[in-house]
Write a protein that holds these residues in place. Structure first.
Motif, PDB file in Angstrom:
ATOM      1  N   PHE A 268       0.819  -1.210   0.000  1.00 52.17           N
ATOM      2  CA  PHE A 268       0.000   0.000   0.000  1.00 52.17           C
ATOM      3  C   PHE A 268       0.858   1.266   0.000  1.00 52.17           C
ATOM      4  CE2 PHE A 268      -3.100  -3.150   1.157  1.00 52.17           C
ATOM      5  CZ  PHE A 268      -4.250  -2.719   0.515  1.00 52.17           C
ATOM      6  N   VAL A 269       2.037   1.210   0.594  1.00 53.88           N
ATOM      7  CA  VAL A 269       2.972   2.324   0.458  1.00 53.88           C
ATOM      8  C   VAL A 269       3.346   2.479  -1.018  1.00 53.88           C
ATOM      9  CG1 VAL A 269       5.283   3.178   1.022  1.00 53.88           C
ATOM     10  CG2 VAL A 269       3.887   2.115   2.808  1.00 53.88           C
ATOM     11  N   ALA A 270       3.566   1.345  -1.695  1.00 49.99           N
ATOM     12  CA  ALA A 270       3.898   1.385  -3.125  1.00 49.99           C
ATOM     13  C   ALA A 270       2.746   1.953  -3.954  1.00 49.99           C
ATOM     14  CB  ALA A 270       4.263  -0.019  -3.617  1.00 49.99           C
ATOM     15  N   PHE A 271       1.497   1.618  -3.590  1.00 46.94           N
ATOM     16  CA  PHE A 271       0.342   2.148  -4.331  1.00 46.94           C
ATOM     17  C   PHE A 271       0.306   3.675  -4.222  1.00 46.94           C
ATOM     18  CE2 PHE A 271      -2.164  -1.969  -3.256  1.00 46.94           C
ATOM     19  CZ  PHE A 271      -1.405  -2.676  -4.172  1.00 46.94           C
ATOM     20  N   GLY A 272       0.453   4.180  -2.988  1.00 44.12           N
ATOM     21  CA  GLY A 272       0.431   5.634  -2.804  1.00 44.12           C
ATOM     22  C   GLY A 272       1.587   6.315  -3.512  1.00 44.12           C
ATOM     23  N   PHE A 273       2.742   5.701  -3.477  1.00 38.90           N
ATOM     24  CA  PHE A 273       3.942   6.239  -4.126  1.00 38.90           C
ATOM     25  C   PHE A 273       3.729   6.319  -5.637  1.00 38.90           C
ATOM     26  CE2 PHE A 273       8.298   6.322  -5.592  1.00 38.90           C
ATOM     27  CZ  PHE A 273       8.997   6.975  -4.591  1.00 38.90           C
ATOM     28  N   HIS A 274       3.245   5.217  -6.222  1.00 39.53           N
ATOM     29  CA  HIS A 274       3.001   5.174  -7.668  1.00 39.53           C
ATOM     30  C   HIS A 274       1.944   6.189  -8.083  1.00 39.53           C
ATOM     31  CE1 HIS A 274       2.140   3.701 -11.669  1.00 39.53           C
ATOM     32  NE2 HIS A 274       0.905   3.382 -11.312  1.00 39.53           N
ATOM     33  N   ALA A 275       0.917   6.378  -7.247  1.00 40.85           N
ATOM     34  CA  ALA A 275      -0.171   7.296  -7.605  1.00 40.85           C
ATOM     35  C   ALA A 275       0.329   8.727  -7.762  1.00 40.85           C
ATOM     36  CB  ALA A 275      -1.266   7.225  -6.540  1.00 40.85           C
ATOM     37  N   VAL A 276       1.216   9.162  -6.868  1.00 37.96           N
ATOM     38  CA  VAL A 276       1.737  10.529  -6.958  1.00 37.96           C
ATOM     39  C   VAL A 276       2.564  10.709  -8.230  1.00 37.96           C
ATOM     40  CG1 VAL A 276       3.367  12.161  -5.905  1.00 37.96           C
ATOM     41  CG2 VAL A 276       1.685  10.965  -4.484  1.00 37.96           C
ATOM     42  N   PHE A 277       3.402   9.721  -8.558  1.00 37.45           N
ATOM     43  CA  PHE A 277       4.195   9.811  -9.793  1.00 37.45           C
ATOM     44  C   PHE A 277       3.268   9.856 -11.010  1.00 37.45           C
ATOM     45  CE2 PHE A 277       7.749   9.176  -7.180  1.00 37.45           C
ATOM     46  CZ  PHE A 277       8.908   9.362  -7.936  1.00 37.45           C
ATOM     47  N   LEU A 278       2.202   9.050 -10.967  1.00 44.80           N
ATOM     48  CA  LEU A 278       1.263   9.020 -12.089  1.00 44.80           C
ATOM     49  C   LEU A 278       0.582  10.375 -12.258  1.00 44.80           C
ATOM     50  CD1 LEU A 278       0.444   6.765 -14.068  1.00 44.80           C
ATOM     51  CD2 LEU A 278      -1.538   6.318 -12.599  1.00 44.80           C
ATOM     52  N   GLU A 279       0.223  11.007 -11.155  1.00 47.05           N
ATOM     53  CA  GLU A 279      -0.401  12.329 -11.199  1.00 47.05           C
ATOM     54  C   GLU A 279       0.541  13.369 -11.812  1.00 47.05           C
ATOM     55  OE1 GLU A 279      -1.324  12.921  -7.120  1.00 47.05           O
ATOM     56  OE2 GLU A 279      -2.931  11.404  -7.098  1.00 47.05           O
ATOM     57  N   ARG A 280       1.844  13.115 -11.721  1.00 48.45           N
ATOM     58  CA  ARG A 280       2.829  14.056 -12.250  1.00 48.45           C
ATOM     59  C   ARG A 280       3.380  13.606 -13.604  1.00 48.45           C
ATOM     60  NH1 ARG A 280       6.264  16.049  -6.862  1.00 48.45           N
ATOM     61  NH2 ARG A 280       4.434  16.289  -5.500  1.00 48.45           N
ATOM     62  N   GLY A 281       2.685  12.655 -14.220  1.00 49.64           N
ATOM     63  CA  GLY A 281       3.014  12.261 -15.586  1.00 49.64           C
ATOM     64  C   GLY A 281       4.060  11.169 -15.724  1.00 49.64           C
ATOM     65  N   VAL A 282       4.396  10.488 -14.642  1.00 50.37           N
ATOM     66  CA  VAL A 282       5.402   9.422 -14.694  1.00 50.37           C
ATOM     67  C   VAL A 282       4.735   8.113 -14.273  1.00 50.37           C
ATOM     68  CG1 VAL A 282       7.603   8.567 -13.821  1.00 50.37           C
ATOM     69  CG2 VAL A 282       7.248  11.043 -14.144  1.00 50.37           C
ATOM     70  N   ASN A 283       4.738   7.122 -15.167  1.00 52.56           N
ATOM     71  CA  ASN A 283       4.139   5.818 -14.868  1.00 52.56           C
ATOM     72  C   ASN A 283       5.248   4.827 -14.513  1.00 52.56           C
ATOM     73  OD1 ASN A 283       2.855   3.295 -14.873  1.00 52.56           O
ATOM     74  ND2 ASN A 283       1.402   3.916 -16.467  1.00 52.56           N
ATOM     75  N   LEU A 284       5.475   4.653 -13.234  1.00 57.35           N
ATOM     76  CA  LEU A 284       6.566   3.781 -12.770  1.00 57.35           C
ATOM     77  C   LEU A 284       6.351   2.326 -13.174  1.00 57.35           C
ATOM     78  CD1 LEU A 284       7.166   5.186  -9.164  1.00 57.35           C
ATOM     79  CD2 LEU A 284       8.581   5.562 -11.191  1.00 57.35           C
ATOM     80  N   ILE A 285       5.087   1.902 -13.244  1.00 55.87           N
ATOM     81  CA  ILE A 285       4.811   0.515 -13.639  1.00 55.87           C
ATOM     82  C   ILE A 285       5.153   0.308 -15.108  1.00 55.87           C
ATOM     83  CG2 ILE A 285       3.006  -1.229 -13.926  1.00 55.87           C
ATOM     84  CD1 ILE A 285       1.610  -0.047 -11.480  1.00 55.87           C
ATOM     85  N   ALA A 286       4.683   1.208 -15.963  1.00 50.97           N
ATOM     86  CA  ALA A 286       4.948   1.080 -17.403  1.00 50.97           C
ATOM     87  C   ALA A 286       6.442   1.200 -17.699  1.00 50.97           C
ATOM     88  CB  ALA A 286       4.169   2.144 -18.174  1.00 50.97           C
ATOM     89  N   GLU A 287       7.145   2.012 -16.932  1.00 49.72           N
ATOM     90  CA  GLU A 287       8.582   2.188 -17.134  1.00 49.72           C
ATOM     91  C   GLU A 287       9.403   1.115 -16.423  1.00 49.72           C
ATOM     92  OE1 GLU A 287       9.751   6.151 -16.124  1.00 49.72           O
ATOM     93  OE2 GLU A 287       8.231   7.098 -17.400  1.00 49.72           O
ATOM     94  N   LYS A 288       8.714   0.205 -15.719  1.00 48.05           N
ATOM     95  CA  LYS A 288       9.371  -0.910 -15.008  1.00 48.05           C
ATOM     96  C   LYS A 288      10.418  -0.406 -14.032  1.00 48.05           C
ATOM     97  CE  LYS A 288       8.490  -4.136 -18.774  1.00 48.05           C
ATOM     98  NZ  LYS A 288       9.040  -5.145 -19.709  1.00 48.05           N
ATOM     99  N   ARG A 289       9.961   0.519 -13.170  1.00 50.91           N
ATOM    100  CA  ARG A 289      10.871   1.144 -12.221  1.00 50.91           C
ATOM    101  C   ARG A 289      10.370   1.031 -10.792  1.00 50.91           C
ATOM    102  NH1 ARG A 289      11.003   7.020 -14.032  1.00 50.91           N
ATOM    103  NH2 ARG A 289      12.254   7.220 -12.129  1.00 50.91           N
ATOM    104  N   ILE A 290       9.531   0.026 -10.516  1.00 48.89           N
ATOM    105  CA  ILE A 290       9.014  -0.127  -9.161  1.00 48.89           C
ATOM    106  C   ILE A 290       8.816  -1.613  -8.849  1.00 48.89           C
ATOM    107  CG2 ILE A 290       6.587   0.082  -9.855  1.00 48.89           C
ATOM    108  CD1 ILE A 290       6.109   1.610  -7.188  1.00 48.89           C
ATOM    109  N   LEU A 291       9.068  -1.990  -7.590  1.00 47.43           N
ATOM    110  CA  LEU A 291       8.831  -3.341  -7.079  1.00 47.43           C
ATOM    111  C   LEU A 291       8.399  -3.223  -5.629  1.00 47.43           C
ATOM    112  CD1 LEU A 291       9.100  -6.509  -7.270  1.00 47.43           C
ATOM    113  CD2 LEU A 291      11.407  -6.195  -6.345  1.00 47.43           C
ATOM    114  N   ALA A 292       7.407  -4.023  -5.242  1.00 49.48           N
ATOM    115  CA  ALA A 292       6.958  -4.060  -3.850  1.00 49.48           C
ATOM    116  C   ALA A 292       7.223  -5.435  -3.261  1.00 49.48           C
ATOM    117  CB  ALA A 292       5.471  -3.724  -3.750  1.00 49.48           C
ATOM    118  N   ASN A 293       7.588  -5.463  -1.993  1.00 50.88           N
ATOM    119  CA  ASN A 293       7.674  -6.712  -1.230  1.00 50.88           C
ATOM    120  C   ASN A 293       6.460  -6.774  -0.331  1.00 50.88           C
ATOM    121  OD1 ASN A 293      11.276  -6.498  -0.847  1.00 50.88           O
ATOM    122  ND2 ASN A 293      10.108  -7.717  -2.290  1.00 50.88           N
TER     123      ASN A 293
END
Length: 352
Positions: A268-293
């Motif tokens: 859930f920390v990763a979800f919130g983190f990804h959401a802010v980047f997405l709001e600023r035009g950066v898709n960490l999932i599509a760019e393959k730059r995020i992993l959660a444990n």
């Protein structure tokens, strides 16, 4: 109380012993049990007493007598139901009812179902209800106690005064014994699997957000070649949700995120983190730059699409309960102290 109120006929005592024998031998519906003569020999009682005991169990639908063939199990499920009321496994819970944690509730649900399948009843007591008076009311019926990481220290210090223990993910200084078996999560393997996933992305730098000290493995962290900065968050609590923690950290780190891979030890920390980047035009999932444990099996993880390598709470609960039942049903003098190591798994995005 008069003698007539406390007296129990011998055949009823024998019926109870036969019921326990069926459970301990883990016999199933349709299994051959024995013959009437076997019962006479095994328990040293007369054929009349044996016939009465078997007739009582047959009348309850538990046994089935077949002429010239012997005695068979007819309804083990009903026997399990009758037996569970005297076979309690206490599960003191560190969490409050008002602050439920999805991972631990899923693990608890799996524990309860698996214990029931083996003829036990799991009895969870949440933190606000945890007191010695309540436990003492159940003391004669408690066959075992299950405790999580934060309960382990207290339980192990009182192990000689308690029934056998199952400790889930206890601190590293606690060892298995004849009175305590352990279920650990293989964080080392999780770390190595995560490193392999990240290495395939060939990042220039890594930022690792650690939400629990258990995720720290200094001897492995020092081996990461591309340089890794680590941030330890305060313990996740009710004051700031995990998603809010992720959003706050993303705001602090966004300006330093170019060519950076983010490794976060909470979904859930990763979800919130990804959401802010997405709001600023950066898709960490599509760019393959995020992993959660975290748990790879939660539906919300699948829906969001974050790659996850971690431990499935349902599998932990099911495997740990089966492991503990085997421990309980082993004669005390033959127990050696057991360790069950839970291996991490990856969801589909983390397998690519």
């Amino acid at each position: 109380m008069s003698r007539s109120e406390t007296f129990k006929p011998l055949y009823r005592t024998l019926a109870d012993r036969i019921s326990q024998d069926i459970i301990h031998r883990n016999l199933k519906n349709g299994d051959f049990f024995c013959t009437l003569k076997d019962l006479c020999d095994d328990y040293g009682v007369s054929i009349i007493t044996v016939r009465k005991a078997v007739s009582l169990l047959e009348g309850n639908g538990i046994l089935c007598c077949k002429s010239a063939a012997g005695i068979y199990i007819a309804n083990r499920d009903f026997l399990n139901t009758l037996n569970t009321f005297n076979r309690i496994i206490l599960i003191p819970h560190h969490h409050y009812k008002s602050r439920l944690n999805l991972f631990f509730e899923l693990r608890l649900s799996a524990l309860l179902q698996a214990f029931a399948a083996r003829g036990y009843i799991g009895f969870p007591i949440y933190r606000e209800d945890l007191n010695s008076e309540r436990i003492s009311l159940l003391s004669d019926r408690i066959h075992g106690v299950v405790g999580g990481n934060t309960m382990s220290g207290d339980l192990i210090s009182r192990r000689n005064a308690l029934p056998p223990l199952l400790l889930l993910n206890p601190p590293g200084n606690i060892t298995a014994s004849k009175r305590a078996c352990l279920c650990r999560y293989d964080f080392r393997q999780q770390f190595l699997d995560s490193c392999r996933f990240i290495e395939r992305r060939n990042p220039q730098k890594i930022i690792r957000i650690v939400t629990d000290p258990a995720y720290h493995l200094p001897e492995l962290e020092d081996r990461i070649s591309c340089g890794m900065r680590q941030f330890d968050t305060p313990p996740l609590d009710h004051e700031e949700s995990a998603i809010e923690t992720g959003r706050r950290l993303a705001g602090e780190l966004f300006d330093h995120s170019e060519n950076c891979f983010f490794w976060i030890t909470d979904d859930f920390v990763a979800f919130g983190f990804h959401a802010v980047f997405l709001e600023r035009g950066v898709n960490l999932i599509a760019e393959k730059r995020i992993l959660a444990n975290a748990s790879p099996s939660l539906p919300i993880v699948e829906a969001v699409g974050v790659p996850v390598i971690g431990f499935c709470p349902t599998k932990i609960g099911t495997d740990a309960a089966s492991f503990f039942c085997d421990f309980l049903e082993t004669a005390p003098e033959k127990r050696t102290g057991g360790l069950l190591m839970i291996q991490p798994t990856a969801n589909r995005p983390a397998q690519n």
